[in-house]
Design an enzyme around this catalytic site. Structure first.
Site, mmCIF file in Angstrom:
data_model
loop_
_atom_site.group_PDB
_atom_site.id
_atom_site.type_symbol
_atom_site.label_atom_id
_atom_site.label_comp_id
_atom_site.label_asym_id
_atom_site.label_seq_id
_atom_site.Cartn_x
_atom_site.Cartn_y
_atom_site.Cartn_z
ATOM 1 N N CYS A 178 2.637 2.180 3.388
ATOM 2 C CA CYS A 178 3.784 0.629 3.388
ATOM 3 C C CYS A 178 5.034 1.436 2.571
ATOM 4 O O CYS A 178 6.202 1.698 3.268
ATOM 5 C CB CYS A 178 3.807 -0.492 2.739
ATOM 6 S SG CYS A 178 2.224 -1.186 3.788
ATOM 7 N N ASP A 186 6.300 30.462 -26.470
ATOM 8 C CA ASP A 186 7.427 31.134 -26.689
ATOM 9 C C ASP A 186 7.021 31.482 -27.790
ATOM 10 O O ASP A 186 6.214 30.496 -28.792
ATOM 11 C CB ASP A 186 8.432 30.651 -26.256
ATOM 12 C CG ASP A 186 9.413 31.439 -27.718
ATOM 13 O OD1 ASP A 186 10.552 32.363 -27.282
ATOM 14 O OD2 ASP A 186 10.375 30.346 -27.965
ATOM 15 N N CYS A 208 0.792 -1.301 0.433
ATOM 16 C CA CYS A 208 -0.039 -0.069 0.087
ATOM 17 C C CYS A 208 0.922 1.298 0.392
ATOM 18 O O CYS A 208 2.015 0.565 0.461
ATOM 19 C CB CYS A 208 -0.856 -0.162 1.180
ATOM 20 S SG CYS A 208 0.510 -0.135 2.963
ATOM 21 N N ASP A 230 10.802 25.877 -25.751
ATOM 22 C CA ASP A 230 11.821 24.737 -26.453
ATOM 23 C C ASP A 230 13.515 25.479 -26.587
ATOM 24 O O ASP A 230 14.150 24.739 -26.653
ATOM 25 C CB ASP A 230 11.724 24.738 -27.733
ATOM 26 C CG ASP A 230 11.992 26.199 -28.766
ATOM 27 O OD1 ASP A 230 11.588 26.768 -29.160
ATOM 28 O OD2 ASP A 230 12.243 25.365 -30.164
ATOM 29 N N ASP A 277 14.986 29.647 -22.900
ATOM 30 C CA ASP A 277 13.784 29.723 -22.371
ATOM 31 C C ASP A 277 13.194 29.003 -20.948
ATOM 32 O O ASP A 277 12.532 28.918 -19.961
ATOM 33 C CB ASP A 277 12.753 29.117 -22.992
ATOM 34 C CG ASP A 277 12.234 29.869 -24.215
ATOM 35 O OD1 ASP A 277 11.992 31.002 -23.690
ATOM 36 O OD2 ASP A 277 11.246 29.403 -25.413
#
Length: 682
Positions: free
Chosen positions: A14, A388, A11, A578, A582
């Site tokens: 856990c 952009d 789980c 890209d 940026d």
């Protein structure tokens, strides 16, 4: 950073406990329950394995990156055996009760241990560690209590159904893990390398940049590289989610994970297996599933408080009413046990993380890579998107949009002269000419070619002195031309006169207009273009796309200020870009989105979401998946808590039996899991 597979985690709680134990032992670790992955920095496999075995003997650490089989055969066989024994016990119980109770108890207890022995063992281990309040503890106390008041069938039935629910959850989770692994882990195992002029099959991990290898039709390209010889069609569907095939030839770049559909090609590797495109994308997905959303963090905190409160209420129901109001102690204990079974928080702790894991897998299948559930959650709430221009809205390379002639030569002749000279250049503009005129007439002979950096090329073609370049080149070769100050133009001179003017412009991507239309349909009305390009060029692009606003001639600092201003006004922002310039603003935006195929490594590394095929339309699709995932997670929370409250109320009032309690636990959990898996078909 090293990734290992973990087996035996039951789980999310856990996983959180094991992660805490590793950190307390000095291991900088992160565990992603959804993908069964342990991510560590510096420790060796043996050191970590020893620590895990000490704290959690049931958990196994594996160096393999594979996933478990969809069907846990051992657990299924054990459950079938338990069910068969339980049926036998039910049939013979009326005859054994009062006459041979030892055998009666033996049949029921054996069936109980076959189904829930691991649950009881786990609860016992946690008890020794002082960790009482988890699902296994609730189930063990509830069923042991049922044995104590001689409700043998109910005790065994609760454990069988609980274990059956756990089994179905495990199968669902393993299927979703497998779908992501099969989708993204496209890394090759072997490569047909050219060694001393002969083909030899070698492990992909041995390939280094500069090595040459061959890919036959139908084979997957193993490592990024450039085509040396041959041409073919490439199927990118496994990376981009789209079924279109792309033609490639000598000199073109190809990415690992794509499939060669037609001709034999020879490729020179540009990287190694660890740094290839598929490896980088797999890393992003594995890291992404380990970053939790706000809803997942809420559920983790909620479960830590919820279980102790439920146990306290159940204890109070069992103890105080008999003392205060009288009545049989066994009746109130039975009500308390029903409450414990109803209150098990399995549906919450498994379905919400599963929703986001399945959402990440669904997005990955469509070429959208989220680096975390938190970003998947946030993207659907974005108010403003900053984009952009170059390489994002536009194709990012100049194309010839207009040809002006003096009248002495036609456009075809001018293009042939220009292409012949540009064919000797590596300047980005050169490819624009080569695309228009792929083949030059054989009678054209070129000589005395000289390339002047930053200006252009001079040469002689069939005895004519020619030059192609910008206004600086015209000045250098003594040509006075009244339009030489114009930007975005290339001039072709022949024998001292300008005979042709080529206008270059950055052309919109095919899907840019549709992408922005889809974003507006999704309710995002503030779409801003940020670009370092001139005002004229930016305004031209903005007018074509009907953008809300634009900022031209913008430095990285200007882009940052624009995004920060929107954030300060209370908007949730996204930035799509890209270029390496940026990267800062992608990091600053609430959700940074990078173009994965053409994007700079620094930008991809910084981004929160990566689009594998550079299609802007994927942004709108990513928002749709985000919103559907968020809705599914909220549905699971409301459904789980709502039904729990209803059944707890009925149980407290004595209007619910143990079978209804089993539905409130196992049934609700299965409904939530199935609701999460709907995302795969969205």
């Amino acid at each position: 950073m090293k990734n290992y597979r973990i087996e035996g985690l039951d789980c999310p709680k856990c996983a959180a406990k094991l992660e805490d134990q590793l950190k307390r032992s000095g291991v900088d670790a992160r565990i992603d329950f959804s993908s069964s992955t342990l991510i560590i920095d510096s420790q060796t496999f043996e050191e970590v394995e020893e620590i895990i075995h000490k704290h959690s003997p049931k958990i196994t650490l594996l160096q393999s990156s594979g996933v478990e089989q969809d069907l846990p055969v051992k657990e299924l066989m054990r459950l079938l055996f338990s069910g068969a024994l339980f049926f036998i016990a039910l049939v013979f119980s009326p005859f054994l009760h009062g006459n041979n109770e030892l055998l009666e108890y033996g049949l029921f207890v054996t069936a109980y241990l076959a189904a829930g022995g691991n649950t009881v063992l786990k609860a016992s281990r946690n008890l020794l560690k002082g960790d009482l309040f988890d699902e296994s503890f609730l189930m063990t106390i509830a069923t042991m209590g049922a044995f104590a008041i001689h409700e043998l069938p109910e005790a065994v039935a609760v454990m069988i159904f609980y274990s059956f629910g756990e089994l179905l959850e495990a199968i669902a989770l393993r299927k979703s893990r497998r779908s992501v692994k099969e989708l993204i882990d496209l890394r090759a195992e072997e490569v047909n390398q050219i060694i001393d002029g002969k083909l030899r099959t070698v492990p992909a991990g041995q390939i280094e940049p500069g090595d040459r290898y061959v890919v036959r039709p139908g084979e997957r390209i193993p490592i990024d590289g450039l085509i040396n010889s041959g041409s073919t069609w490439i199927d990118k569907s496994l990376l981009t989610g789209e079924s279109s095939h792309v033609p490639v030839e000598e000199g073109d770049e190809v990415l690992a994970g794509t499939i060669n559909k037609s001709g034999v090609i020879e490729i020179t590797a540009s990287t190694n297996l660890q740094k290839s495109y598929t490896s980088r994308m797999l890393e992003l997905v594995e890291e992404g599933t380990s970053r939790k959303s706000n809803k997942e963090r809420f559920i983790t905190r909620f479960s830590r408080l919820y279980t102790p409160i439920v146990v306290s209420i159940a204890t109070a129901i069992a103890v105080f009413p008999p003392l205060l109001f009288g009545g049989e102690l066994s009746d109130w204990v039975h009500k308390a046990l029903i409450l414990l079974v109803i209150s098990c928080p399995c549906a919450l702790v498994i379905s919400v993380p599963l929703s986001y894991f399945v959402g990440i897998g669904k997005a990955s299948k469509e070429g959208i890579l989220f680096k975390g559930s938190n970003y998947l959650e946030s993207l659907g709430k974005v108010d403003a998107i900053f984009i952009d221009k170059t390489g994002t809205l536009t194709r990012g390379k100049p194309e010839i949009s207009q040809i002006e002639t003096s009248g002495r030569y036609n456009k075809r002749e001018l293009l042939e002269y220009a292409t012949l000279m540009e064919s000797y250049s590596t300047h980005p503009v050169a490819s624009s000419f080569r695309e228009l005129i792929p083949e030059i007439p054989e009678e054209m002979k070129i000589s005395h070619l000289t390339e002047i950096a930053g200006k252009g090329i001079t040469a002689e073609i069939n005895g004519k002195k020619m030059g192609i370049g910008n206004s600086s080149l015209l000045r250098d070769i003594g040509i006075d031309y009244e339009e030489r100050g114009e930007s975005g133009k290339i001039f072709l001179s022949i024998d001292g006169r300008v005979e042709g003017v080529f206008t270059l412009s950055d052309v919109l991507k095919d899907d840019s207009a549709d992408a922005l239309f889809k974003l507006r349909e999704l309710g995002i009305h503030e779409i801003v273009m940020l670009t370092g390009d001139s005002q004229d060029n930016a305004a031209s692009i903005s007018a074509k796309l009907d953008l809300d606003s634009l900022i031209s001639e913008a430095t990285p600092e200007d882009k940052m200020k624009a995004v920060e201003s929107a954030i300060d006004s209370g908007k949730l922002t996204a930035f799509v870009g890209d270029g390496i310039n940026d990267a800062p603003v992608i990091a600053r935006a609430d959700v940074g989105i990078a173009m994965g195929a053409s994007g700079a490594d620094a930008t991809i590394e910084t981004a929160d979401v990566v689009l594998s095929n550079d299609s802007l339309s994927k942004v709108a699709r990513a928002i749709e998946i985000s919103r559907f995932t968020n809705t599914t997670a909220i549905q699971n929370i409301v459904m789980s808590i709502g039904i729990k409250i209803l059944f707890v109320t009925l149980g407290t009032l004595g209007l619910m039996n143990m079978w209804g309690a089993v539905f409130a636990d196992v049934g609700v959990t299965l409904l939530a899991v199935l609701n999460s898996l709907r995302l795969l078909g969205e």
